[in-house]
Write an enzyme that holds these catalytic residues in place. Structure first.
Site, mmCIF file in Angstrom:
data_model
loop_
_atom_site.group_PDB
_atom_site.id
_atom_site.type_symbol
_atom_site.label_atom_id
_atom_site.label_comp_id
_atom_site.label_asym_id
_atom_site.label_seq_id
_atom_site.Cartn_x
_atom_site.Cartn_y
_atom_site.Cartn_z
ATOM 1 N N GLY A 208 0.831 -1.213 0.000
ATOM 2 C CA GLY A 208 0.000 0.000 0.000
ATOM 3 C C GLY A 208 0.851 1.241 0.000
ATOM 4 O O GLY A 208 2.039 1.189 -0.335
ATOM 5 N N ASN A 209 0.264 2.363 0.346
ATOM 6 C CA ASN A 209 1.055 3.605 0.452
ATOM 7 C C ASN A 209 0.420 4.517 1.506
ATOM 8 O O ASN A 209 -0.618 4.180 2.081
ATOM 9 C CB ASN A 209 1.179 4.288 -0.913
ATOM 10 C CG ASN A 209 -0.178 4.662 -1.485
ATOM 11 O OD1 ASN A 209 -0.906 5.462 -0.910
ATOM 12 N ND2 ASN A 209 -0.527 4.050 -2.609
ATOM 13 N N HIS A 210 1.038 5.673 1.753
ATOM 14 C CA HIS A 210 0.630 6.513 2.871
ATOM 15 C C HIS A 210 -0.543 7.445 2.574
ATOM 16 O O HIS A 210 -0.893 8.269 3.415
ATOM 17 C CB HIS A 210 1.807 7.369 3.341
ATOM 18 C CG HIS A 210 2.852 6.568 4.057
ATOM 19 N ND1 HIS A 210 2.582 5.909 5.224
ATOM 20 C CD2 HIS A 210 4.148 6.313 3.752
ATOM 21 C CE1 HIS A 210 3.678 5.283 5.621
ATOM 22 N NE2 HIS A 210 4.632 5.495 4.737
ATOM 23 N N SER A 211 -1.150 7.364 1.400
ATOM 24 C CA SER A 211 -2.255 8.279 1.106
ATOM 25 C C SER A 211 -3.372 8.070 2.128
ATOM 26 O O SER A 211 -3.779 6.936 2.403
ATOM 27 C CB SER A 211 -2.776 8.003 -0.302
ATOM 28 O OG SER A 211 -4.031 8.597 -0.453
ATOM 29 N N ALA A 276 -3.792 7.735 -5.072
ATOM 30 C CA ALA A 276 -2.389 7.314 -5.138
ATOM 31 C C ALA A 276 -2.417 5.831 -5.503
ATOM 32 O O ALA A 276 -2.463 4.955 -4.641
ATOM 33 C CB ALA A 276 -1.712 7.532 -3.800
#
Ligand code: C5P
Length: 399
Positions: A208-211, A276
């Site tokens: 995943g990512n930090h969005s 994102a």
């Protein structure tokens, strides 16, 4: 005031029909032009004479309006209206609206209407929570019909719960708000993507990512405030959408986002892609939890679809497409390349080099990239204010 606004009121057979007299009175006081269509069942609850007198117009009930066999023209009625409010809307009528049934004048007019349509359901609490009613409301909402949620309280059956038609003053206020919105986004269909995507490694792990998903939600709220019909396709987020009229399509992976976008984009006037999206996903997610056996684990990643590029390739002339970019080097040059390649009308560039901008900050600094080498750089601002700048700019370019 609603001077000159043409509002068609559809009345169906519920005890709440008596309240529509107050709604009409209120709208007439604000100088709206009112026409009323009643189903024959609603005439048992309130007299057509009452509504004709209050609305200052004859009430339409049947397809044939008089002994001379003159037709009531439902197409004309549908085209006449700037807004069609069906209040009260019974479970039966909601179901017919969904199925395309047109065995009465009100239903046939709904099928012909080109203006925004609102429904104010009124029924007993169990009918309201019944899966069929929930499904019908969800379908109507998905097609852009605005649902004026019923309130909680005492019901005609003597039971207590949700099912009371919203108060006439409140419905009149919503109508006033609707007509006083000046934004060009009013009535337009907007598709927004937001949040991160989660790409499954196995049933319990993902890339995943930090969005946080906040930008997508702020954009959706502001578009709804400006009168747009909003579809928000969002990855996992801890923030919730407050406006019940925003259609939230919750997804996890880029492929799921792609599917949802493919469904909504053809009917949208504007797309704002703030998600994102993971560029890569594990080629074959394991079907059971990967065991910790060897010292190394190699995952093969494959490229995800570029959803924004797909929307750009499938953009019609009247559609406006907005993308975001986060760049670290050669920002303007890279952003311009992205603007062209993805066939955009506006690109919002976030720079990681600007202090106070990007992930984890309450503030952001953006630059707008547009055609003809147009470029506008903004100072560092609260994220909420950046959203207003973005939508103000979009309003100047949208058709
Ligand atoms: O190419 P890049 O990922 O930098 O482009 C960012 C823009 O493209 C954002 O608007 C993002 O929402 C969108 N995007 C997308 N699908 C992808 C990757 C990015 O819609 N797979």
């Amino acid at each position: 005031m609603l001077t000159g606004k043409k509002i068609l009121i559809g009345v169906t057979g519920s005890i709440a029909a008596y309240k529509v007299a107050y709604l009409i009175r209120n709208l007439i006081k604000q100088e709206a032009e009112i026409k009323v269509i009643m189903t024959s069942a609603s005439c048992d609850f309130i007299s057509p004479l009452t509504l004709a007198t209050l609305s200052k117009n004859p009430v339409a009930i049947e397809f044939i309006k008089n002994a001379e066999g003159e037709w009531e023209n439902h197409v004309e009625l549908g085209l006449w209206a700037d807004l069609f409010i069906i209040a009260p809307a019974t479970a039966n009528s909601l179901s017919k609206l969904v199925s395309g049934n047109c065995d009465n004048l009100l239903l046939a007019t709904y099928l012909s209407a080109r203006c925004p349509v609102w429904v104010a359901p009124a029924m007993d609490l169990d009918m309201f929570t019944h899966f069929s009613t929930r499904e019908n409301l969800a379908k109507l909402s998905k097609e852009g019909v605005r649902i004026i949620e019923p309130t909680h309280g005492e019901l005609a059956s003597g039971l207590e719960g949700q099912g009371r038609m919203e108060e006439p003053e409140k419905i009149a206020e919503l109508a006033k708000d609707f007509f006083t919105i000046k934004s060009v986004l009013k009535g337009k269909t907007v598709l927004i993507t937001g949040g991160p995507t989660y790409e499954a490694i196995d049933p319990v792990r993902f890339i995943g990512n930090h969005s946080s998903g906040k930008t997508g939600i702020l954009l959706a709220d502001e578009c709804a405030k400006r009168g747009a019909v909003v579809y928000l396709v969002t990855g996992p987020t801890r923030f919730t959408v407050k406006d019940k009229n925003i259609h939230v399509i919750a997804i996890q992976s880029a492929n799921e986002m792609y599917e949802a976008v493919q469904e909504v984009w053809p009917k949208a006037n504007l797309g704002i892609f703030s998600a994102a999206v993971a560029d890569y996903r594990p080629e074959t997610p394991a079907t059971s939890k990967i065991k910790k056996k060897s010292n190394e684990l190699t995952l093969t990643l494959v490229k995800n679809p570029d959803i924004l590029s797909w929307a750009g390739q499938n953009k019609r002339d009247a559609q406006t497409l907005v993308g975001f970019a986060l760049e670290t080097d050669n920002e303007i040059e890279n952003a311009r390349g992205k603007f062209e390649r993805k066939n955009l009308d506006l690109l919002i560039l976030n720079s990681l080099n600007d202090p106070g901008a990007g992930f984890g900050h309450k503030t952001n600094q953006v630059t707008f990239i547009q055609k003809n080498n147009k470029l506008r750089k903004f100072e560092l601002k609260e994220k909420g204010l950046v959203i207003l700048d973005i939508l103000d700019e979009i309003e100047t370019i949208i058709e």
